[in-house]
Write a protein that holds these residues in place. Structure first.
Motif, PDB file in Angstrom:
ATOM      1  N   ILE A 189      40.276  62.179 111.724  1.00  0.00           N
ATOM      2  CA  ILE A 189      38.895  62.350 112.175  1.00  0.00           C
ATOM      3  C   ILE A 189      38.110  63.172 111.164  1.00  0.00           C
ATOM      4  O   ILE A 189      36.968  62.834 110.816  1.00  0.00           O
ATOM      5  CB  ILE A 189      38.856  62.974 113.578  1.00  0.00           C
ATOM      6  N   ALA A 190      38.697  64.229 110.651  1.00  0.00           N
ATOM      7  CA  ALA A 190      38.015  65.015 109.617  1.00  0.00           C
ATOM      8  C   ALA A 190      37.789  64.189 108.355  1.00  0.00           C
ATOM      9  O   ALA A 190      36.827  64.428 107.612  1.00  0.00           O
ATOM     10  CB  ALA A 190      38.827  66.264 109.290  1.00  0.00           C
ATOM     11  N   GLY A 191      38.667  63.204 108.132  1.00  0.00           N
ATOM     12  CA  GLY A 191      38.570  62.380 106.933  1.00  0.00           C
ATOM     13  C   GLY A 191      37.674  61.167 107.062  1.00  0.00           C
ATOM     14  O   GLY A 191      37.482  60.432 106.085  1.00  0.00           O
ATOM     15  N   GLU A 223      34.936  68.566 117.436  1.00  0.00           N
ATOM     16  CA  GLU A 223      34.278  69.864 117.545  1.00  0.00           C
ATOM     17  C   GLU A 223      34.637  70.771 116.375  1.00  0.00           C
ATOM     18  O   GLU A 223      33.778  71.466 115.826  1.00  0.00           O
ATOM     19  CB  GLU A 223      34.645  70.532 118.875  1.00  0.00           C
ATOM     20  N   VAL A 224      35.904  70.779 115.990  1.00  0.00           N
ATOM     21  CA  VAL A 224      36.323  71.619 114.863  1.00  0.00           C
ATOM     22  C   VAL A 224      35.712  71.109 113.559  1.00  0.00           C
ATOM     23  O   VAL A 224      35.192  71.895 112.753  1.00  0.00           O
ATOM     24  CB  VAL A 224      37.861  71.660 114.757  1.00  0.00           C
ATOM     25  N   ALA A 225      35.773  69.804 113.337  1.00  0.00           N
ATOM     26  CA  ALA A 225      35.223  69.249 112.102  1.00  0.00           C
ATOM     27  C   ALA A 225      33.719  69.489 112.012  1.00  0.00           C
ATOM     28  O   ALA A 225      33.185  69.845 110.955  1.00  0.00           O
ATOM     29  CB  ALA A 225      35.541  67.753 112.024  1.00  0.00           C
ATOM     30  N   LYS A 226      33.023  69.306 113.127  1.00  0.00           N
ATOM     31  CA  LYS A 226      31.580  69.548 113.158  1.00  0.00           C
ATOM     32  C   LYS A 226      31.279  71.018 112.863  1.00  0.00           C
ATOM     33  O   LYS A 226      30.377  71.346 112.079  1.00  0.00           O
ATOM     34  CB  LYS A 226      31.041  69.148 114.531  1.00  0.00           C
ATOM     35  N   PHE A 227      32.030  71.909 113.485  1.00  0.00           N
ATOM     36  CA  PHE A 227      31.873  73.352 113.268  1.00  0.00           C
ATOM     37  C   PHE A 227      32.113  73.702 111.799  1.00  0.00           C
ATOM     38  O   PHE A 227      31.501  74.636 111.263  1.00  0.00           O
ATOM     39  CB  PHE A 227      32.848  74.103 114.167  1.00  0.00           C
ATOM     40  N   SER A 228      32.994  72.941 111.154  1.00  0.00           N
ATOM     41  CA  SER A 228      33.364  73.198 109.760  1.00  0.00           C
ATOM     42  C   SER A 228      32.401  72.574 108.761  1.00  0.00           C
ATOM     43  O   SER A 228      32.556  72.755 107.551  1.00  0.00           O
ATOM     44  CB  SER A 228      34.776  72.667 109.498  1.00  0.00           C
ATOM     45  N   GLY A 229      31.431  71.800 109.254  1.00  0.00           N
ATOM     46  CA  GLY A 229      30.433  71.218 108.366  1.00  0.00           C
ATOM     47  C   GLY A 229      30.657  69.770 107.991  1.00  0.00           C
ATOM     48  O   GLY A 229      29.942  69.231 107.133  1.00  0.00           O
ATOM     49  N   ILE A 230      31.620  69.116 108.609  1.00  0.00           N
ATOM     50  CA  ILE A 230      31.873  67.702 108.311  1.00  0.00           C
ATOM     51  C   ILE A 230      30.737  66.847 108.858  1.00  0.00           C
ATOM     52  O   ILE A 230      30.270  67.031 109.979  1.00  0.00           O
ATOM     53  CB  ILE A 230      33.210  67.242 108.924  1.00  0.00           C
ATOM     54  N   GLN A 231      30.303  65.896 108.055  1.00  0.00           N
ATOM     55  CA  GLN A 231      29.322  64.895 108.471  1.00  0.00           C
ATOM     56  C   GLN A 231      29.946  63.519 108.291  1.00  0.00           C
ATOM     57  O   GLN A 231      30.545  63.236 107.250  1.00  0.00           O
ATOM     58  CB  GLN A 231      28.028  65.017 107.663  1.00  0.00           C
ATOM     59  N   TRP A 232      29.801  62.688 109.282  1.00  0.00           N
ATOM     60  CA  TRP A 232      30.455  61.385 109.280  1.00  0.00           C
ATOM     61  C   TRP A 232      29.502  60.269 108.857  1.00  0.00           C
ATOM     62  O   TRP A 232      28.342  60.237 109.281  1.00  0.00           O
ATOM     63  CB  TRP A 232      31.010  61.066 110.669  1.00  0.00           C
ATOM     64  N   ARG A 233      30.026  59.368 108.053  1.00  0.00           N
ATOM     65  CA  ARG A 233      29.287  58.159 107.689  1.00  0.00           C
ATOM     66  C   ARG A 233      29.528  57.046 108.695  1.00  0.00           C
ATOM     67  O   ARG A 233      28.721  56.148 108.838  1.00  0.00           O
ATOM     68  CB  ARG A 233      29.716  57.683 106.299  1.00  0.00           C
ATOM     69  N   HIS A 234      30.676  57.100 109.370  1.00  0.00           N
ATOM     70  CA  HIS A 234      31.069  56.039 110.284  1.00  0.00           C
ATOM     71  C   HIS A 234      31.174  56.569 111.707  1.00  0.00           C
ATOM     72  O   HIS A 234      31.379  57.767 111.922  1.00  0.00           O
ATOM     73  CB  HIS A 234      32.430  55.453 109.872  1.00  0.00           C
ATOM     74  N   SER A 235      31.057  55.658 112.663  1.00  0.00           N
ATOM     75  CA  SER A 235      31.274  56.026 114.057  1.00  0.00           C
ATOM     76  C   SER A 235      32.748  56.324 114.280  1.00  0.00           C
ATOM     77  O   SER A 235      33.624  55.654 113.712  1.00  0.00           O
ATOM     78  CB  SER A 235      30.838  54.888 114.981  1.00  0.00           C
ATOM     79  N   ILE A 236      33.020  57.328 115.087  1.00  0.00           N
ATOM     80  CA  ILE A 236      34.406  57.685 115.408  1.00  0.00           C
ATOM     81  C   ILE A 236      34.843  56.827 116.592  1.00  0.00           C
ATOM     82  O   ILE A 236      34.177  56.834 117.634  1.00  0.00           O
ATOM     83  CB  ILE A 236      34.518  59.181 115.740  1.00  0.00           C
ATOM     84  N   PRO A 237      35.916  56.076 116.464  1.00  0.00           N
ATOM     85  CA  PRO A 237      36.348  55.201 117.567  1.00  0.00           C
ATOM     86  C   PRO A 237      36.555  55.961 118.865  1.00  0.00           C
ATOM     87  O   PRO A 237      37.012  57.104 118.870  1.00  0.00           O
ATOM     88  CB  PRO A 237      37.666  54.614 117.042  1.00  0.00           C
ATOM     89  N   GLU A 238      36.200  55.311 119.945  1.00  0.00           N
ATOM     90  CA  GLU A 238      36.460  55.853 121.270  1.00  0.00           C
ATOM     91  C   GLU A 238      37.919  55.592 121.648  1.00  0.00           C
ATOM     92  O   GLU A 238      38.587  54.772 121.035  1.00  0.00           O
ATOM     93  CB  GLU A 238      35.531  55.206 122.303  1.00  0.00           C
ATOM     94  N   VAL A 239      38.385  56.288 122.671  1.00  0.00           N
ATOM     95  CA  VAL A 239      39.744  56.086 123.166  1.00  0.00           C
ATOM     96  C   VAL A 239      39.733  54.955 124.187  1.00  0.00           C
ATOM     97  O   VAL A 239      38.979  54.991 125.164  1.00  0.00           O
ATOM     98  CB  VAL A 239      40.303  57.358 123.804  1.00  0.00           C
ATOM     99  N   GLU A 240      40.556  53.963 123.937  1.00  0.00           N
ATOM    100  CA  GLU A 240      40.713  52.851 124.869  1.00  0.00           C
ATOM    101  C   GLU A 240      42.185  52.709 125.196  1.00  0.00           C
ATOM    102  O   GLU A 240      43.058  53.140 124.432  1.00  0.00           O
ATOM    103  CB  GLU A 240      40.180  51.561 124.250  1.00  0.00           C
ATOM    104  N   ALA A 241      42.456  52.116 126.343  1.00  0.00           N
ATOM    105  CA  ALA A 241      43.850  51.928 126.738  1.00  0.00           C
ATOM    106  C   ALA A 241      44.576  51.084 125.704  1.00  0.00           C
ATOM    107  O   ALA A 241      44.096  50.006 125.308  1.00  0.00           O
ATOM    108  CB  ALA A 241      43.922  51.265 128.112  1.00  0.00           C
TER     109      ALA A 241
END
Length: 244
Positions: A189-191, A223-241
């Motif tokens: 996620i951080a990557g 939350e940790v990555a955001k707090f650390s200053g990470i900005q995402w270019r892509h959407s982070i996948p949601e959790v699905e079964a």
């Protein structure tokens, strides 16, 4: 120059509260996810802060229960192992920096002095172990993922199966396969790598996590990555079964 990056106890407690209650004084794996997410976000100075926060909680009286040195050693070992495993995802410079920061605050009695993996095991043995874990994580997608890795570069397929899943991830005496899955999710996620995030959100479920637990790992990592200053270019996948 000293770092001005500060992490409050309130913030760490809010991360812990994201994860469903888990039995055992080191049973809630929130700190594994948090430490790896900080390390992968290039905030190695936060890793010892997580360790000291959990250690302080272990040593605090809790309804008449007291911590043991074995609990403290297990905490230290789990964090070291998680950082080592995360290095294949986030890069070993980040893992080394996180481990170095952790080592600098580690009480002498909680340090490891010997290699915990078997340096005498053959690559063939690690390949067998890696194949087993790989199939456990990827389920019915295992063959397709392995074929992809083999096709883009045969050495990548071999390395992933033998070194990645055999030698590195396959050591589960300290971090369980499920805790290892949480480690990989936090680093991915951080990557900002959505394909692999989706694979391992599913993989954690195959290793026994509930949907609620995987969602907590995802949210905590964000939350940790955001707090650390990470900005995402892509959407982070949601959790699905996950499928089997």
């Amino acid at each position: 120059m000293a770092s001005t990056f500060r992490i409050s106890s309130n913030f760490l407690n809010s991360l812990k509260a994201l994860f469903p209650e888990n039995a055992g004084r080191v049973g809630n794996p929130w700190y594994i996810v948090a430490a790896v997410a900080f390390s992968a976000s290039n905030r190695p100075e936060a890793v010892p802060r997580v360790f000291e926060h959990v250690l302080e909680g272990l040593r605090a009286p809790d309804g008449g229960n007291t911590t043991s040195k074995s609990d403290e050693k297990l905490l230290a070992q789990k964090l070291r192992e998680a950082l080592l495993k995360s290095g294949l995802i986030s890069g070993y410079p980040k893992a080394i920096n996180g481990l170095k920061a952790l080592h600098e605050v580690m009480p002498e009695e909680l340090k490891d002095k010997k290699i915990i993996r078997d340096p005498n095991a053959s690559l063939a043995e690690y390949e067998v172990a890696g194949q087993s874990l790989f199939r456990s994580v990827y389920g019915d997608k295992a063959d397709a993922v392995q074929e992809l890795l083999d096709s883009i570069y045969p050495d990548m397929g071999w390395f992933s199966r033998t070194i990645g899943y055999g030698l590195v991830y396959g050591h589960t005496d300290i971090l369980s396969p499920l805790e290892t899955s949480y480690t990989l999710i936090a680093a991915l996620i951080a990557g900002d790598t959505p394909q692999q995030i989706a694979w391992h959100l599913d993989g954690a479920q195959r290793e026994g996590a509930t949907l609620e637990e995987v969602r907590a790992v995802r949210e905590l990592s964000i939350e940790v990555a955001k707090f650390s200053g990470i900005q995402w270019r892509h959407s982070i996948p949601e959790v699905e079964a996950a499928q089997s």
